[in-house]
Write a protein that holds these residues in place. Structure first.
Motif, PDB file in Angstrom:
ATOM      1  N   GLU A  60      -3.144   2.341   0.299  1.00 37.25           N
ATOM      2  CA  GLU A  60      -3.127   3.721   0.453  1.00 37.25           C
ATOM      3  C   GLU A  60      -1.970   4.407   1.309  1.00 37.25           C
ATOM      4  OE1 GLU A  60      -5.396   5.372  -0.745  1.00 37.25           O
ATOM      5  OE2 GLU A  60      -6.799   3.980  -1.440  1.00 37.25           O
ATOM      6  N   ARG A  61      -1.386   3.507   2.116  1.00 37.94           N
ATOM      7  CA  ARG A  61      -0.257   3.973   2.849  1.00 37.94           C
ATOM      8  C   ARG A  61       1.152   3.418   2.619  1.00 37.94           C
ATOM      9  NH1 ARG A  61      -3.678   6.880   3.831  1.00 37.94           N
ATOM     10  NH2 ARG A  61      -4.936   7.182   5.628  1.00 37.94           N
ATOM     11  N   MET A  62       1.260   2.712   1.714  1.00 38.53           N
ATOM     12  CA  MET A  62       2.691   2.117   1.211  1.00 38.53           C
ATOM     13  C   MET A  62       3.075   2.321  -0.106  1.00 38.53           C
ATOM     14  SD  MET A  62       2.379  -1.685   3.008  1.00 38.53           S
ATOM     15  CE  MET A  62       3.970  -2.126   2.682  1.00 38.53           C
ATOM     16  N   ALA A  63       4.421   2.425  -0.239  1.00 37.72           N
ATOM     17  CA  ALA A  63       4.687   2.985  -1.523  1.00 37.72           C
ATOM     18  C   ALA A  63       4.348   1.979  -2.716  1.00 37.72           C
ATOM     19  CB  ALA A  63       6.065   2.696  -1.492  1.00 37.72           C
ATOM     20  N   ILE A  64       4.145   0.701  -2.473  1.00 38.61           N
ATOM     21  CA  ILE A  64       3.373  -0.405  -3.504  1.00 38.61           C
ATOM     22  C   ILE A  64       2.003   0.239  -3.767  1.00 38.61           C
ATOM     23  CG2 ILE A  64       2.485  -1.887  -1.643  1.00 38.61           C
ATOM     24  CD1 ILE A  64       3.215  -4.196  -3.438  1.00 38.61           C
ATOM     25  N   GLY A  65       1.161   0.753  -3.042  1.00 37.11           N
ATOM     26  CA  GLY A  65       0.068   1.166  -3.457  1.00 37.11           C
ATOM     27  C   GLY A  65       0.070   2.219  -4.168  1.00 37.11           C
ATOM     28  N   ARG A  66       1.184   3.224  -4.064  1.00 33.39           N
ATOM     29  CA  ARG A  66       1.181   4.273  -4.859  1.00 33.39           C
ATOM     30  C   ARG A  66       1.641   3.976  -6.408  1.00 33.39           C
ATOM     31  NH1 ARG A  66       3.455   6.400  -0.006  1.00 33.39           N
ATOM     32  NH2 ARG A  66       5.707   6.153  -0.693  1.00 33.39           N
ATOM     33  N   TYR A  67       2.637   3.096  -6.383  1.00 37.21           N
ATOM     34  CA  TYR A  67       2.950   2.655  -7.572  1.00 37.21           C
ATOM     35  C   TYR A  67       1.976   1.941  -8.325  1.00 37.21           C
ATOM     36  CZ  TYR A  67       7.809   3.317  -5.472  1.00 37.21           C
ATOM     37  OH  TYR A  67       8.825   4.067  -5.212  1.00 37.21           O
ATOM     38  N   MET A  68       1.041   1.125  -7.695  1.00 34.83           N
ATOM     39  CA  MET A  68       0.049   0.638  -8.425  1.00 34.83           C
ATOM     40  C   MET A  68      -1.139   1.488  -9.073  1.00 34.83           C
ATOM     41  SD  MET A  68      -0.853  -2.896  -6.035  1.00 34.83           S
ATOM     42  CE  MET A  68      -1.867  -3.530  -7.113  1.00 34.83           C
TER      43      MET A  68
END
Length: 330
Positions: free
Chosen positions: A196-204
């Motif tokens: 929820e707080r990192m770019a990797i999560g947004r990309y997933m």
């Protein structure tokens, strides 16, 4: 005049209140249901709210929390993992076998986690590179895990004298809090930050939401689809090691029950916070609902099959609500 709609006569404030109430129930209905279950079982059985029982409940659901959180990552990228339950059992068997062979706890734990990651990587490569749907891929790897489980154990539990640090992982306490609860809490917090707080999560999330749009945005969707399945396998292995420590043995079928519970928790979670989307907080609430149901029905003395019936109904209901919520959010 008789055709004038009700909407024309409904004050804007009242309509807004109804919309807000509908949105509130749709997004937090499962959380309200959890609170209702706690109140119900607390009223029916006084010992349900006893601190010792609540601590025991948290310890019971801690392994499922870890495994279901890993499954959530696979679902975030739009994949399914049917193998994670059997990987739990295999990791527990592998680690206990290594410990009895003379390997240290750190080495055995690392090997167990790598084993889970290897299954996740296999699932990811077969799904993403070969093009086999993850449902079929993980069904096959589930069978592989079962086969390796029984190859290593011949169907017998792995008993023996284990080092104290391994036993403490599943049975120890820090103050009044069981170590499995602390580990699962740490896993949930880290997973929430990542998702929820990192770019990797947004990309997933972008990969699972619309893979074509994600590709056109420059996101390496292949990497994130594989990563979601690798995380699912790794988390499953960690849960399996803690479960083996808790049981005091490596049980080849120990993780089989996680399959239904994990998917039920994850699908329940899609109805919390984010309409129709898997998320870490929602999965945690789903696990809590299942744990309260199981503990409460046990205290009420209901037959064992009643729990399976309720869990099956919960899973079907969660999937239905998840689909309806996803459609409503479009």
């Amino acid at each position: 005049m008789g055709d004038v709609s009700l909407k024309q006569h409904t004050p804007t404030g009242v309509r807004g209140a109804f919309v807000d109430l509908h949105g509130l129930l749709r997004r937090y209905g499962v959380l309200f249901a959890l609170m209702g279950l706690v109140i119900l079982f607390g009223a029916l059985r006084r010992e349900f709210l006893d601190p010792h029982n609540l601590v025991n409940l948290l310890r019971q659901v801690s392994m499922l929390t870890i495994a279901a959180t890993g499954l959530t990552f696979a679902m975030i990228v739009g994949e399914f993992d049917l193998s994670f339950g059997e990987v739990c059992g295999l990791a527990g068997v592998a680690v206990t076998s290594l410990l009895l062979t003379g390997y240290g706890f750190s080495t055995a734990l690392a090997c167990g986690l790598l084993l889970g990651a290897a299954f996740g990587l296999l699932n990811g490569v077969m799904t993403v590179k070969v093009g086999i749907p993850s449902f079929i891929t993980t069904l096959g790897s589930m069978s592989l895990a079962v086969g390796f489980n029984f190859f290593l154990t011949r169907g017998q539990p792995v008993y023996g004298s284990f080092p104290p640090e391994f036993s403490a992982l599943g049975r120890g306490f820090v103050g009044a809090i069981p170590i499995p609860v602390l580990v699962s809490a740490g896993v949930v917090v880290v997973s929430f930050v990542v998702a929820e707080r990192m770019a990797i999560g947004r990309y997933m999330y972008a990969t699972g939401g619309n893979i074509v749009a994600a590709m056109h945005s420059g996101i390496r969707v292949t990497r994130y689809r594989i990563l979601g399945l690798v995380l699912s396998g790794t988390y499953a292995a960690l849960a399996g090691v803690i479960l083996a420590s808790r049981l005091g043995s490596g049980q080849p079928t120990a993780g089989s029950g996680f399959l239904l519970d994990g998917f039920a928790a994850a699908f329940l979670g899609t109805t919390v916070m984010k309409d129709g989307l898997p998320n870490v907080v929602g999965t945690l609430v789903g696990v809590a609902v299942l744990g309260v149901l199981s503990n409460g029905m046990t205290l009420l003395g209901l037959p064992y099959y009643a729990e399976n019936i309720v869990k099956g109904a919960v899973l079907l209901g969660a999937v239905t609500v998840s689909r309806l919520a996803a459609r409503a959010g479009r």
